[in-house]
Design a protein around this motif. Structure first.
Motif, PDB file in Angstrom:
ATOM      1  N   ALA A  16      -3.973   5.151   0.603  1.00  0.00           N
ATOM      2  CA  ALA A  16      -2.524   4.941   0.659  1.00  0.00           C
ATOM      3  C   ALA A  16      -1.781   6.219   0.255  1.00  0.00           C
ATOM      4  O   ALA A  16      -0.807   6.621   0.911  1.00  0.00           O
ATOM      5  CB  ALA A  16      -2.128   3.782  -0.255  1.00  0.00           C
ATOM      6  N   PRO A  75       1.076   0.540  -0.283  1.00  0.00           N
ATOM      7  CA  PRO A  75       0.118  -0.404   0.292  1.00  0.00           C
ATOM      8  C   PRO A  75       0.754  -1.473   1.172  1.00  0.00           C
ATOM      9  O   PRO A  75       0.202  -1.810   2.231  1.00  0.00           O
ATOM     10  CB  PRO A  75      -0.546  -1.010  -0.948  1.00  0.00           C
ATOM     11  CG  PRO A  75      -0.480   0.068  -1.966  1.00  0.00           C
ATOM     12  CD  PRO A  75       0.849   0.733  -1.729  1.00  0.00           C
ATOM     13  N   MET A 130      -2.459  -4.327   1.064  1.00  0.00           N
ATOM     14  CA  MET A 130      -2.277  -3.960   2.464  1.00  0.00           C
ATOM     15  C   MET A 130      -2.379  -5.191   3.364  1.00  0.00           C
ATOM     16  O   MET A 130      -2.936  -6.217   2.985  1.00  0.00           O
ATOM     17  CB  MET A 130      -3.352  -2.953   2.895  1.00  0.00           C
ATOM     18  CG  MET A 130      -3.365  -1.664   2.113  1.00  0.00           C
ATOM     19  SD  MET A 130      -4.733  -0.585   2.656  1.00  0.00           S
ATOM     20  CE  MET A 130      -4.540   0.779   1.491  1.00  0.00           C
TER      21      MET A 130
END
Length: 215
Positions: free
Chosen positions: A160, A167, A188
């Motif tokens: 990230a 995220p 994510m």
């Protein structure tokens, strides 16, 4: 849900589907490939020891010496070691064209792209310097140089940061559920890759790609 600004791709099983050929590996090791059991033994030895290689715990020499030892052979000679590494790395020079098309469509849609993959240092360096990857992806995160393998949370945090997005602004694409679950735990979004057409359809369904772009 935050707008997706970046997409991370796995390599093996997604961008590159070629696997190391155990018959070629057996030949380089000097084994008789006419016996199916011999080729199966080599294949098992490679994948049994692969996690430590991907993690960077084993060097190229340590990995291939271990594979050779598991097949009842002595340590490999320098020329054989170079050939074994090249055999493994060479498959990364032939990415899947349809998978790259998906990545190019995401790039054209204005998204940042990165790679997040379990891979030893030799493969990491080869991909980073490959024209197909260097000109398309903004960031690279590989397990070998970091000594972190998916689904460890640290590797997702590093990815990230490398791709320059939080995220919740990242979609991670992988073909393995444990790795996808690790990405979700890191905050994510995740998409399981089954084929380029399936992935593209899901990207359109989620509003990440426009149907007009992929038509």
């Amino acid at each position: 849900m935050a707008r997706i600004r970046a997409v991370l791709f796995d390599v093996g099983g997604v961008l590159v589907t070629n696997r190391p050929d155990p018959a070629n590996i057996a030949r380089i090791l000097g084994l008789d490939v006419s016996e199916d059991d011999t080729v199966s033994l080599v294949d098992h030895a490679m994948w049994f020891n692969r996690p430590a290689y991907d993690e960077g715990t084993l060097s190229d020499r340590e990995f291939w010496d271990t594979v050779a030892g598991d097949c009842g052979l002595p340590e490999v000679r320098d020329a054989a070691l170079a050939a074994l590494v090249e055999e493994d790395v060479s498959r990364t020079r032939e990415p899947e064209p349809a998978a790259l098309d998906v990545a190019h469509q995401l790039r054209a849609a204005g998204l940042r792209l990165g790679i997040l993959s379990n891979a030893p240092v030799c493969i990491a360096r080869a991909i980073e310097s490959s024209p197909w990857a260097a000109h398309l992806f903004d960031a690279f995160t590989f397990s070998g140089p970091l000594h972190l393998v998916k689904p460890a949370q640290g590797i997702y945090r590093h990815a990230a940061e490398s791709v320059g997005a939080s995220p919740e602004e990242i979609l991670f694409i992988d073909d393995r559920r444990p790795n996808l679950r690790g990405a979700e735990l890191a905050g994510m979004s995740a998409l399981r890759w089954e084929s380029p057409d399936q992935a593209r359809a899901e990207l359109v369904e989620r509003g990440i790609l426009s149907s007009a772009v992929v038509a």
